[in-house]
Design a protein around this motif. Structure first.
Motif, mmCIF file in Angstrom:
data_model
loop_
_atom_site.group_PDB
_atom_site.id
_atom_site.type_symbol
_atom_site.label_atom_id
_atom_site.label_comp_id
_atom_site.label_asym_id
_atom_site.label_seq_id
_atom_site.Cartn_x
_atom_site.Cartn_y
_atom_site.Cartn_z
ATOM 1 N N SER A 70 0.812 -1.058 -0.015
ATOM 2 C CA SER A 70 0.031 0.026 0.051
ATOM 3 C C SER A 70 0.885 1.232 0.019
ATOM 4 N N ASP A 71 0.237 2.398 -0.130
ATOM 5 C CA ASP A 71 0.986 3.625 -0.349
ATOM 6 C C ASP A 71 1.726 3.880 1.218
ATOM 7 N N ALA A 72 0.907 3.607 2.174
ATOM 8 C CA ALA A 72 1.591 3.695 3.554
ATOM 9 C C ALA A 72 2.765 2.857 3.631
ATOM 10 N N GLN A 73 2.620 1.714 3.212
ATOM 11 C CA GLN A 73 3.579 0.732 3.487
ATOM 12 C C GLN A 73 4.833 0.906 2.722
ATOM 13 N N LEU A 74 4.596 1.482 1.543
ATOM 14 C CA LEU A 74 5.852 1.933 0.654
ATOM 15 C C LEU A 74 6.556 2.948 1.340
ATOM 16 N N THR A 75 5.825 4.027 1.962
ATOM 17 C CA THR A 75 6.491 5.339 2.388
ATOM 18 C C THR A 75 7.373 4.691 3.555
ATOM 19 N N LEU A 76 6.767 3.884 4.412
ATOM 20 C CA LEU A 76 7.491 3.266 5.489
ATOM 21 C C LEU A 76 8.862 2.623 5.222
ATOM 22 N N ALA A 77 8.602 1.953 3.960
ATOM 23 C CA ALA A 77 9.639 1.002 3.605
ATOM 24 C C ALA A 77 10.825 1.772 3.023
ATOM 25 N N VAL A 78 10.763 3.023 2.257
ATOM 26 C CA VAL A 78 11.581 3.678 2.078
ATOM 27 C C VAL A 78 12.264 4.478 3.005
ATOM 28 N N GLU A 79 11.311 5.125 4.104
ATOM 29 C CA GLU A 79 12.081 5.872 5.171
ATOM 30 C C GLU A 79 12.668 5.012 6.120
ATOM 31 N N ASP A 80 12.306 3.628 6.229
ATOM 32 C CA ASP A 80 13.286 2.872 6.998
ATOM 33 C C ASP A 80 14.500 2.408 6.186
ATOM 34 N N ALA A 81 14.340 2.077 5.059
ATOM 35 C CA ALA A 81 15.945 1.515 4.118
ATOM 36 C C ALA A 81 16.664 2.744 4.088
ATOM 37 N N PHE A 82 16.280 4.187 3.935
ATOM 38 C CA PHE A 82 17.059 5.052 3.430
ATOM 39 C C PHE A 82 17.212 6.271 4.541
ATOM 40 N N ARG A 114 19.625 -2.660 1.635
ATOM 41 C CA ARG A 114 18.760 -2.211 2.753
ATOM 42 C C ARG A 114 17.087 -2.206 2.071
ATOM 43 N N PHE A 115 17.027 -1.863 0.893
ATOM 44 C CA PHE A 115 15.504 -1.811 0.376
ATOM 45 C C PHE A 115 15.259 -3.086 0.238
ATOM 46 N N MET A 116 16.148 -4.012 -0.419
ATOM 47 C CA MET A 116 15.638 -5.250 -0.390
ATOM 48 C C MET A 116 15.024 -5.982 0.990
ATOM 49 N N ALA A 117 16.060 -5.725 1.887
ATOM 50 C CA ALA A 117 15.673 -6.355 3.298
ATOM 51 C C ALA A 117 14.445 -5.826 3.804
ATOM 52 N N ARG A 222 17.234 -5.372 -5.501
ATOM 53 C CA ARG A 222 18.404 -4.737 -5.396
ATOM 54 C C ARG A 222 18.704 -3.964 -6.747
ATOM 55 N N LEU A 223 18.137 -4.254 -7.677
ATOM 56 C CA LEU A 223 18.512 -3.237 -9.035
ATOM 57 C C LEU A 223 17.433 -2.206 -8.874
ATOM 58 N N LEU A 224 16.185 -2.246 -8.431
ATOM 59 C CA LEU A 224 15.280 -1.210 -8.669
ATOM 60 C C LEU A 224 15.824 0.098 -7.768
ATOM 61 N N PRO A 225 16.328 -0.046 -6.537
ATOM 62 C CA PRO A 225 16.854 1.055 -5.822
ATOM 63 C C PRO A 225 18.141 1.753 -6.317
ATOM 64 N N GLN A 226 18.562 1.020 -7.204
ATOM 65 C CA GLN A 226 19.713 1.722 -7.780
ATOM 66 C C GLN A 226 19.556 2.774 -8.937
ATOM 67 N N SER A 227 18.320 2.793 -9.154
ATOM 68 C CA SER A 227 17.895 3.899 -10.046
ATOM 69 C C SER A 227 17.405 5.009 -9.403
ATOM 70 N N PHE A 228 17.392 5.361 -7.998
ATOM 71 C CA PHE A 228 16.699 6.128 -7.173
ATOM 72 C C PHE A 228 17.678 7.295 -7.214
#
Ligand SMILES: *Cc1c(COP(=O)(O)O)cnc(C)c1O
Length: 438
Positions: A70-82, A114-117, A222-228
């Motif tokens: 969900s949008d909320a889960q993804l927000t948490l995921a990126v904030e946690d990872a990065f 970190r993103f993958m984890a 692991r590949l996707l976050p390397q585009s950010f």
């Protein structure tokens, strides 16, 4: 509609992002890619200069993970990872360095790991069985994966590394964590570690008992976050340039550069990519018009790039749909000798007071070669892939420059190493996985 992922070999069924992530490699041996490269929401590219790194990450990842988070889960995921950011450093004139080493293990692999984890922890939550992640490593990958997955519930990580063949700092970053991270010190070389992991994945009996997964660099998660971080440059450039940036990417398996191609295909204007390698030069040779011919790797001072058959090359061909001329126009390549690597480190210190690791130096040398054919008008951005302190054993004797160890790293060196010796071959390894030993 959720985005589907297909194998580059095109002989496996389409799967969801999470399925592609858990499988790692497709059953037909190909690499997963999205059925089309999705564009971020309307208005994203216009708003880019005002966005933070996590906002950029969120917007680019959103369509890839539709139906999964969900949008909320993804927000948490990126904030946690990065909880760290890239830093854009202006060297001189149109030359910039994008430092990607401000994460916990001081190498760009923290972004991917970190993103993958974080995504794995979402999946593990929904599963009954503990996921066992197996990784063979020669250094940087192991430490980034160990830190990314540390204390992630529902996941156990097994890292296999060759005894005596990783740097002290890398070893301590992997082996002192404990908890859900088990490190196995293998009597042998990296290839022996990889062979044990491969055998486990193809052992039907073991796979019927334990849920196995991999976190190596071909994983789509692991590949996707390397585009950010490519678009992040636009958010940080203070002066306007006539034309879009050129990126020089110090490359080994070409995951980092493939991340840039994805950013480009998601809509970011990029003038050109420079594939900067050390003496392992299969890609620069291919880009100059030669036939693609993988070779055994040779050892260089930029050892994280000592790769003779880059695993993401298949993805790059796939993105260009086999049009080699188009690919050769988009991407130019240069191979740096060991001597030129050290000369670059020395001259950067002397002329600009900038200390680069050997990998970053290869990238900066490639950027300088490129500029001879395309002099100006664009920002020339070299990705800095590791903190120089990680490679002080290599840099100090060659340059005479003393590199102080930051305090947060000193801490690692005095901790207790907890790795288990693995000299009983596959029997011992599979027994360990079966027994659920910590
Ligand atoms: C892994 C690594 C590279 C190479 O990245 P690829 O995505 O494999 O091309 C470059 N520099 C450092 C420091 C690395 O750890």
């Amino acid at each position: 509609m959720a985005l589907k992922f297909l194998s580059t070999s095109a002989r496996s069924a389409p799967v969801s992002f999470f399925e592609a992530m858990i499988q790692g490699l497709a059953p037909d041996g190909g690499l997963y890619m999205p059925s089309k490269i999705p564009a971020p929401a309307k208005g994203f590219w216009e708003a880019l200069p005002k966005l933070s790194f996590t906002e950029i990450a969120y917007n680019l990842a959103r369509p890839w993970l539709s139906g999964e988070l969900s949008d909320a889960q993804l927000t948490l995921a990126v904030e946690d990872a990065f909880h760290f950011e890239p830093e854009l450093v202006h060297l001189h004139s149109n030359q910039f360095v994008l430092e990607l080493f401000h994460g916990p293990t001081l190498a760009f692999k923290d972004f991917g790991a970190r993103f993958m984890a974080r995504l794995f922890s979402e999946v593990a939550d929904r599963k009954e069985k503990t996921v066992h992640i197996l990784v063979a490593t020669s250094g940087d990958t192991g430490s980034a994966v160990a830190h990314g997955f540390y204390k992630v519930p529902g996941v156990k990580v097994f890292l296999l590394y060759p005894k005596g063949k990783v740097s002290k700092l890398q070893e301590m970053q992997m082996t002192t964590l404990g908890e859900n991270i088990t490190t196995l010190e293998v009597e042998g070389v990296f290839d022996d570690c990889q062979a044990l992991v491969k055998r486990a994945f193809t052992d039907p009996e073991l796979n019927s008992i334990v849920e196995l997964s991999s976190a190596n660099s071909i994983n789509i998660a692991r590949l996707l976050p390397q585009s950010f971080y490519y678009p992040f440059v636009i958010a940080r450039l203070s002066e306007p340039f006539q034309t879009p940036p050129v990126f020089s990417v110090p490359s080994g398996n070409f995951g980092n550069l493939t991340g840039g191609l994805l950013a480009n295909m998601m809509g970011m204007p990029i003038r050109r990519f420079i594939a900067s390698t050390n003496r392992n030069d299969v890609i620069p040779r291919f880009l100059r018009g030669e036939k693609y011919s993988p070779a055994p790797s040779v050892q260089t001072p930029s050892n994280a790039m000592d790769v003779g058959n880059p695993s993401n090359f298949e993805r790059i061909l796939h993105l260009f749909e086999g049009d080699n001329e188009k690919l050769r126009e988009r991407m130019w390549g240069y191979a740096c000798s060991d001597q030129e690597t050290f000369n670059t480190i020395r001259s950067l210190i002397q002329n600009h007071g900038y200390l680069a690791c050997p990998h970053t130096a290869v990238g900066l040398w490639g950027a300088a070669q490129y500029q001879k054919s395309d002099p100006s008008g664009y920002p020339l951005v070299t990705l800095a892939t590791a903190h120089p302190v990680k490679f002080r054993d290599v840099i100090e004797p060659e340059t005479g420059v003393k590199i102080p160890v930051p305090e947060r790293l000193e801490r690692w060196l005095v901790k207790e190493k907890k790795s288990l010796p693995l000299n009983g071959g596959y029997e011992q390894f599979s027994e360990l996985l079966r027994s659920g030993l910590e």
